[in-house]
Design a protein around this motif. Sequence first.
Motif, PDB file in Angstrom:
ATOM      1  N   GLU A 306      52.723  37.973  52.498  1.00  0.00           N
ATOM      2  CA  GLU A 306      53.022  38.244  51.092  1.00  0.00           C
ATOM      3  C   GLU A 306      54.514  38.445  50.839  1.00  0.00           C
ATOM      4  N   ILE A 307      55.331  38.423  51.891  1.00  0.00           N
ATOM      5  CA  ILE A 307      56.769  38.628  51.740  1.00  0.00           C
ATOM      6  C   ILE A 307      57.429  37.263  51.551  1.00  0.00           C
ATOM      7  N   THR A 308      58.070  37.053  50.423  1.00  0.00           N
ATOM      8  CA  THR A 308      58.689  35.762  50.128  1.00  0.00           C
ATOM      9  C   THR A 308      60.135  35.742  50.615  1.00  0.00           C
ATOM     10  N   CYS A 309      60.699  34.530  50.645  1.00  0.00           N
ATOM     11  CA  CYS A 309      62.099  34.386  51.042  1.00  0.00           C
ATOM     12  C   CYS A 309      63.024  35.051  50.030  1.00  0.00           C
ATOM     13  N   GLU A 310      62.665  35.004  48.751  1.00  0.00           N
ATOM     14  CA  GLU A 310      63.496  35.638  47.729  1.00  0.00           C
ATOM     15  C   GLU A 310      63.534  37.147  47.910  1.00  0.00           C
TER      16      GLU A 310
END
Length: 1449
Positions: A306-310
């Motif tokens: 659930e952790i995005t690059c942004e």
Amino acid sequence: MTFESYCSPPEAPVFYPTCDEFADPLEYVEKIRPIASRAGLCKIIPPKEWQPPFCVNVDEFRFTPRIQRINELEAGTRTKIKFYERLTKLFESQGNKLKIPTVEKESLDLAKLHKIVKDEGGYDICCSQKKWAHVARRMNFHDTQTSRVLKQHYEKLLLSYDVYETGVYEEHADVSNTNDSKKVESNGTLKNGNKRKDSSSAAGTNNPDPFANFICKSCARGDDDNYLLICDMCDNCYHTYCLIPALTEIPRGQWRCPRCVAQLYHSATPSDAYGFEQSPKEYTLGEFGEMADEFKRNYFKKPLSEITCEDVEQEFWRILSLPDASVKVEYGADLPTGDLGSGFPSAKTKDLTENDKKYLNSPWNLNNFACHYKSVLRYINADISGMKVPWAYVGMCFSCFCWHVEDHWSYSINYLHWGEPKTWYGVPGEGAEKLENCMKSYAPDLFAKTPDLLHHLVTTMNPSVLLRSGVPITKTNQRAGEFVITFPRAYHAGFNHGFNFAEANNFCPADWLPMGRCAIDHYKEMKRYSVFSHDELICKLASECQYLDPAIGDATKFELDCIVQQEKNGRKSAYEQGAEDGDRVCFELMPDDERQCDACKTTCFLSAVSCLCKPNVLVCINHIDQLCLCSPRKYCLWYRYTLDEMADMLDALRERLSLCQNWKLLVNRLISADHQTLINFSDIEKHTSSGALCLRDDIRIKMEEKLAEATECQQMVKNILKRIMCKDEPMEVLTEDGVNKKKKTSDNGNKVSLNDINQLKTRIKSLGITFDEMNTIQEILADCLRYQDEIKTLLQSEKLQSPDIYSNHIERSDQYQIELPIVERLRLFYQASLWYELVQKTLNRTIPPSKLRSLITSGQPFQALHRQIQQKIHELQVQLQQLEYWDEKCRQLTKEEPRPTLNTLEEFVKSADEANIHLSSIDKIRTLIIDCHAWIERFEEMQQGKHYPFLSSYEQLYEQARHFHIDLEPLKIVEQTILQARTWLEKTQAVFRRPESMLTLIEMITPRVNVAPRMATKKRQASKRTTGDGPTNESIGVLDDTIAKVLSSDENDPETVYKVYRDATMKEIECLNELRENNQKKRLDSSSTYCICEKPYSDTMLQCDLCNEYYHRHCLPYHGTDVNTSVWWICDFCIRSRRPRLQDVVKLLANLQKLTVRLPEGEILQCLTERAITWQEKAEAFLESPILRELSTVKQENRPFKQDEFSNDPTKQQGRSLESESSRPVNNLAESQLESLLIEGGLLEIYVDQIKLLTKLVNSSRRSNLSSDKPKVARVQQGDKNKSNTIRKRKSYEIIAKTEKTIRRKRSRKSFLPDQRSSESQLTSVAAPVVYVSSMSDVQQTSIKSSPKSDVDHDNNNPLLISDDENDQSKKGNILSGGEDECAVDSGACLRPSGSSIKWVCCDACERWFHLACVGLTSVKKKEEFKCSRCKQSSILSSTSTPTIALTS
């Protein structure tokens, strides 16, 4: 505290090469360089087909990462951190603690305030020009009173910092420490504890002026004592108003003077150390990955997916903007793959698959990338780690690499093998100076102390700040399986989003050489060490110019020209200053640290200058003035090449490049597709020596391939010509007459085929090169083709020629060493003519089908050659079809289903004879018909015999007929008879066989001539009982084989069989009597052994009543725990079968009468039945003898019974009288008769009802003689019996009926006798008796039962124990009278309990049943004796035991 907002830069270019473009990496980089270099970096996504394996050994890859404190990496943040560290140290040096004030409900950013005041001109300017309001606005404060507050905080907290930073008090600190004498400590103190001047302290001293030392060091006065402070370290005095800044009040606690504070401040301020510390822990890839994932998951507090690059990017730059946001991560950077292993396949990689091996030499394999033929790094001999040898990088979330350029401003390539993305930021080379200026202006203090700060790779900056400053910057996210390439002098930085594994190294194509020269000049200005010598590289390229790529060659010529010019000027200047020539030095053999310029740190190669005063110090010719203070005339100039040698090197390079250009024009002509005019190979060889290998480029590679192919073709032409010119030499051969004759030998395998010559001509034409040897081959080939045309004319003739004609033309082919395909066809015509002559001779006589089929098969290859051969093969096939028709009819008749009849076969043979057909299959049918007639005759003879034949004869007859596969009518009768006989045999064997027994029916019912089992057999049986691996009672002694001999012949009638059986029976009785006597005599010998264990006698042993052998209880399968020793007991070795009832056996014999075949088992069983009936008659006669009548009185005395118990049944009364009589002792004659009857009855394998009555007599006698006979010691006493081994009996049915006599059936051809048929019908109507017969393993003692009916059904499988229940008749009467479930309590006092489970108890004396509740009990323990109230009274009155008869064994 605020942080710098982050704005994402524009994306860098991304390229998707095709498979063809992906073949050459440097060629593709050169193609995209105009576009990608403007961004500083780019991303390359390989084709989908390119999937290299990951070859790192995960278990052996162990590394120590670096520790990165993220908030200390950003330039502005680091400036703030350093500022707060120095300010805190200043306050600590003064003995105070720094406290950050609050302005407008926010912590005051002292670093920002100090920087703004400094930018506005300093504290004095801000005060004089009233800029504090402007300072407040720049601090983003809006309150009008805030400016005054900021000024106060600056005066209190930062003004002293400015003073100490200027070093006002530091100048005289060392002088005062040496000159000032030790001060006398004063006893007077101020209120705050500081030392001050006191008049009382001077008393008692020798100094005439005790207050002379208490003088202010600033104003040199000693007045105004209330404001005079004494330092706690050096005892110097200062007025509070003389300090800078002045103190408004006396400080509390310890106080240090400005000089001591300055000394402590500058000594305690930490130095600016750069680099990352190593982690104390060593990781494997797996351990590091677990740590990295756990860190990221805990930091963001949500799953990794659930952790995005942004999210990671925004958080990363937020952390870098906050000085107090302390985040520590670890980064496995710059890991040498030469030691730990590369992710790409290498020569050290083991167990590579065939698919993986193609990546071993792939140009995109980073192990090969730096050494690409278009990269100049391949000409550097040393394996430079990180440049030529890749470095590995193992990252985790937030681990980063700061702004930097590659060494020597070279290209770099990075490949992400796997893991989470890596974000890159790039600045092109033309924007490098903008980035450097921006960072210097953003953190001037850092760059002022460390000018080469960016070279340390420890400083980064928010891309948003760079964008606002006009720095061109791009960004890209590198994912697994993607390349990122940076260009010369392109600053780049980035960070990892999580656990990943990357690999990188450098490469330097031709366009880099000018940039490399600029990098060296920049390094000289920054005094930075270089990785390698640029001049050495250029000279190495020039010396190997014949192998260079054309582009590298041109760039090398330009660089070498510049180097030569600079070297001329430098040496000229050195000579003019007075330096003298030294010797030639091979600088490349010296270590780099020994040939570095002491001034600019560059690596010297072409020349260097040294002085005698410093023999180990060198400088380059450009810094000769910085060597030492000696006169230049003492200097010595060392050189690698003279100026003339360098000029020659440049001229040679130019000449080689010119030759390569000329050779390139020639090669273009050779490799062109238009080959109208072939070039002679000899002409090409004249030019190759001058410039064939001058340059290693694409043209040279193609030319090398062309020359290699031409050389190969030339060798092929020579080999073919040699084979064609080789003549067959005659060889002497010894004939049969002993004369030597010469004969030509030819090797067809060495001949040249036309196809080879044509292929060679085609290849030479496509190559564009011809050879002199090819002309000779063409002449020989023309003559050979004329011979081929003659053969074609011969083969096209309409009539098949004789073999001699074809043979002559075949011999002519030997003079040509060229293989002609038409010659092989000529040989086929020769063989076909031979076959045709053979067929013509064969058809004149009769031949068998096999020969005819062989001729057709051998002629098939020639069928397509000529029309005459086709006609002849057709004639042979017509004859063969006729034979195959009859052969197929034979096969149809002889197949299994449906089977033909005998008449059908005879008619078929007759028709074949009429057609004059001779086949082996028809002969087999004739033989089969003869065998069938012989079989039928034998069957009829067996049917006409006096007696039925035995089953074995029928089976032999059946097996013989089965192989005929003919439908014979008598065979069905035989098959049905055998099936009926086997069915009867299986049923009879099931009736007799005991559970788990492996004995056959013959072994169970045949008399034995030796009934004593051998000891070895006993041991085997004991082991089987112990382990439970096999059935018991397998040892049966020795059978009488005379019966088997009699039954082996069909001629023996039933009377003969019965006579032999009777003799065998007498032998068995004699053997048993002998065994009984021997076993009885063993008691007289103390050394005798007993039981199956062969151990001495003991009192607890049991004795078999049939063979008189003793057994230990624990050796028995049931350990003898439940054996009632008051009954007639027979051991396992004396019983072979289940001993079915006589009535059941008679039924089996009745079914046997229906069979038309004799069975050995049936004959023996009939004899056994006759024997059982005879014994039954003898037993009945003994029981009805007058000698037993007097026993009835004794029986009545021993047991009371009800008067009306048998009043309605005369049969029961007679039985009751008979049982009473059996209890009285008999005389010796009766004893002997009784013993003989029991022995004979014990050998019967059929149960007869009279055995039970005889055993009652024996048991009655035993109860009176338990202690008189020593061998019967094992019999327990009556009292013991009641205590331990009592078997509690239940009510059950018992019907005793006599079986009518059966007349012995004569197994003859005659039909059944009328009396036999009536006997069978009567037997089937008689009810089978139920007797107390059970296996010892089934006997269990049970005190309480759910119902008295629970044991009515009795298992008659193992008749090992025969009960002596004396109340059978009374129980039978109770059962028949319908009182089965009635409680026997007196006077109708039954409580009549109800429910699903009613507990009963049986009296051990009268054996009547009672409800457990009616007798006042709740439970009865196992083996506990129970007597009803009536029996208890009778036992008290009866004090004497009943007299019995003792039976002798």
